[in-house]
Scaffold this motif. Structure first.
Motif, short mmCIF file in Angstrom:
data_model
loop_
_atom_site.label_atom_id
_atom_site.label_comp_id
_atom_site.label_asym_id
_atom_site.label_seq_id
_atom_site.Cartn_x
_atom_site.Cartn_y
_atom_site.Cartn_z
N VAL A 196 -37.86 -36.27 -61.88
CA VAL A 196 -36.43 -36.01 -62.08
C VAL A 196 -35.70 -35.81 -60.77
CG1 VAL A 196 -34.76 -34.48 -63.20
CG2 VAL A 196 -36.89 -35.06 -64.36
N ASP A 197 -36.27 -35.04 -59.86
CA ASP A 197 -35.60 -34.77 -58.58
C ASP A 197 -35.55 -35.99 -57.68
OD1 ASP A 197 -35.14 -32.16 -59.35
OD2 ASP A 197 -36.97 -31.41 -58.42
N ASP A 198 -36.59 -36.80 -57.69
CA ASP A 198 -36.67 -37.95 -56.80
C ASP A 198 -35.88 -39.16 -57.29
OD1 ASP A 198 -38.38 -36.63 -55.00
OD2 ASP A 198 -40.13 -37.16 -56.20
N PHE A 199 -35.81 -39.34 -58.59
CA PHE A 199 -35.24 -40.57 -59.13
C PHE A 199 -34.15 -40.31 -60.18
CE2 PHE A 199 -39.64 -41.86 -57.93
CZ PHE A 199 -39.29 -42.68 -56.87
N ALA A 200 -33.36 -39.28 -60.01
CA ALA A 200 -32.36 -38.91 -61.02
C ALA A 200 -31.38 -40.05 -61.28
CB ALA A 200 -31.61 -37.66 -60.58
N GLU A 201 -30.87 -40.67 -60.22
CA GLU A 201 -29.88 -41.75 -60.40
C GLU A 201 -30.52 -42.96 -61.07
OE1 GLU A 201 -30.19 -40.00 -57.59
OE2 GLU A 201 -28.24 -39.05 -57.32
N TYR A 202 -31.74 -43.33 -60.62
CA TYR A 202 -32.42 -44.47 -61.23
C TYR A 202 -32.72 -44.20 -62.70
CZ TYR A 202 -33.24 -46.94 -56.82
OH TYR A 202 -33.09 -47.62 -55.65
N ASN A 203 -33.15 -42.98 -63.00
CA ASN A 203 -33.47 -42.66 -64.38
C ASN A 203 -32.24 -42.72 -65.28
OD1 ASN A 203 -36.26 -42.35 -64.08
ND2 ASN A 203 -36.03 -40.26 -63.35
N ALA A 204 -31.07 -42.43 -64.74
CA ALA A 204 -29.84 -42.41 -65.54
C ALA A 204 -29.22 -43.80 -65.70
CB ALA A 204 -28.82 -41.47 -64.90
N MET A 205 -29.38 -44.68 -64.71
CA MET A 205 -28.68 -45.97 -64.74
C MET A 205 -29.34 -46.95 -65.71
SD MET A 205 -29.79 -47.90 -61.17
CE MET A 205 -29.13 -46.61 -60.16
N PRO A 206 -28.60 -47.98 -66.11
CA PRO A 206 -29.20 -49.03 -66.94
C PRO A 206 -30.32 -49.74 -66.18
CG PRO A 206 -26.81 -49.26 -66.87
CD PRO A 206 -27.18 -48.22 -65.86
N LYS A 207 -31.41 -50.01 -66.90
CA LYS A 207 -32.54 -50.72 -66.34
C LYS A 207 -32.80 -51.95 -67.20
CE LYS A 207 -34.20 -46.64 -66.67
NZ LYS A 207 -32.97 -45.87 -66.55
N TYR A 208 -33.05 -53.07 -66.55
CA TYR A 208 -33.28 -54.33 -67.25
C TYR A 208 -34.64 -54.87 -66.86
CZ TYR A 208 -28.30 -53.92 -68.03
OH TYR A 208 -27.07 -53.45 -68.40
N VAL A 209 -35.43 -55.23 -67.86
CA VAL A 209 -36.76 -55.77 -67.65
C VAL A 209 -36.74 -57.23 -68.07
CG1 VAL A 209 -39.21 -55.53 -68.22
CG2 VAL A 209 -37.72 -53.51 -68.23
N VAL A 210 -37.11 -58.11 -67.15
CA VAL A 210 -37.17 -59.53 -67.48
C VAL A 210 -38.55 -59.81 -68.06
CG1 VAL A 210 -36.96 -61.89 -66.62
CG2 VAL A 210 -35.55 -60.07 -65.63
N SER A 211 -38.57 -60.19 -69.34
CA SER A 211 -39.84 -60.43 -70.02
C SER A 211 -39.62 -61.34 -71.22
CB SER A 211 -40.44 -59.10 -70.51
OG SER A 211 -41.57 -59.34 -71.32
N SER A 212 -40.54 -62.27 -71.40
CA SER A 212 -40.46 -63.15 -72.57
C SER A 212 -41.22 -62.57 -73.75
CB SER A 212 -41.00 -64.54 -72.22
OG SER A 212 -42.36 -64.44 -71.84
N THR A 213 -41.97 -61.47 -73.53
CA THR A 213 -42.78 -60.92 -74.62
C THR A 213 -42.36 -59.53 -75.06
OG1 THR A 213 -44.38 -60.08 -73.02
CG2 THR A 213 -44.82 -62.26 -73.96
N LEU A 214 -41.81 -58.72 -74.16
CA LEU A 214 -41.37 -57.38 -74.55
C LEU A 214 -40.14 -57.43 -75.44
CD1 LEU A 214 -41.48 -55.11 -71.36
CD2 LEU A 214 -42.77 -54.80 -73.46
N THR A 215 -39.95 -56.38 -76.22
CA THR A 215 -38.71 -56.19 -76.96
C THR A 215 -38.13 -54.85 -76.56
OG1 THR A 215 -39.82 -55.06 -78.79
CG2 THR A 215 -39.63 -57.48 -78.95
N ASP A 216 -36.86 -54.64 -76.82
CA ASP A 216 -36.25 -53.34 -76.53
C ASP A 216 -37.02 -52.22 -77.23
OD1 ASP A 216 -34.28 -54.34 -74.89
OD2 ASP A 216 -32.69 -54.24 -76.38
N GLU A 217 -37.50 -52.48 -78.43
CA GLU A 217 -38.22 -51.47 -79.19
C GLU A 217 -39.56 -51.12 -78.56
OE1 GLU A 217 -35.14 -53.32 -81.15
OE2 GLU A 217 -36.99 -54.39 -80.71
N ALA A 218 -40.15 -52.05 -77.80
CA ALA A 218 -41.45 -51.82 -77.17
C ALA A 218 -41.34 -51.03 -75.87
CB ALA A 218 -42.15 -53.15 -76.90
#
Length: 190
Positions: free
Chosen positions: A72-94
């Protein structure tokens, strides 16, 4: 249009594989083979404050997602911002629910659409295969490189063997540190 920044820990021979841990035979080479000098990592803090979204490949997501939400202390901004994963197999639910605000993009076309939208910079950490694809598609605007004074000989490289990929880069910032790390920030010349 948003700026897409690829940020890497990179060996002098171009390897970006497993800098903090992973499957490379010398995994963790950024910590085990070069003395820590705090100011060499200052760019990591400024990246976190500047970025408004993070883009990851599947392997980097699998490595970061179980760890970063607990820092939490090291990556607070990263943890809060939108993150996008490029994947042909993952789903948002996964995606791990512990790492909030993660979404799946299916292709580089989806990345291009995200980049074309409104908002601030998008940062790419790790994700060598994704970074190569982004470069080949002409989507990278800037590289933030911390070049470590080690030769690893093998492993995933930031720039692959594509003879058709020739890109001129403009050095916009650089600094050398007492432990031999060199910060090099390049804009892609267009």
């Amino acid at each position: 249009m948003r700026t897409l920044i690829v940020s890497e820990f990179i060996s002098l021979d171009g390897v970006v594989d497993s800098p903090g841990g992973g499957s490379h035979p010398r995994a963790g080479w950024t910590f085990t083979e070069v003395p820590f000098v705090e100011e060499a990592y200052a760019i990591k803090g400024s990246e976190q404050l500047e970025a408004t979204a993070m883009l990851l490949g599947r392997v980097s997501y699998d490595e970061f997602a179980p760890v970063w939400p607990t820092m939490v202390d090291d990556f607070a901004e990263y943890n809060a911002m939108p993150k996008y994963v490029v994947s042909s197999t993952l789903t948002d639910e996964a995606l791990l629910p512990e790492w909030q605000n993660c979404h799946v993009l299916r292709s580089l076309d989806d990345v291009a659409e995200l980049k074309a939208g409104d908002g601030g910079p998008i940062i790419v950490h790790g994700s060598a295969t994704l970074a190569q694809g982004l470069a080949a598609a002409g989507l990278v605007d800037r590289y933030h490189l911390l070049v470590f004074p080690v030769l690893l000989g093998s492993g995933k490289r930031l720039f692959g063997d594509d003879p058709g990929l020739t890109t001129k880069l403009d050095l916009v910032e650089h600094e050398a540190y007492s432990n031999g790390i060199v910060k090099a920030v390049y804009d892609v010349a267009r």
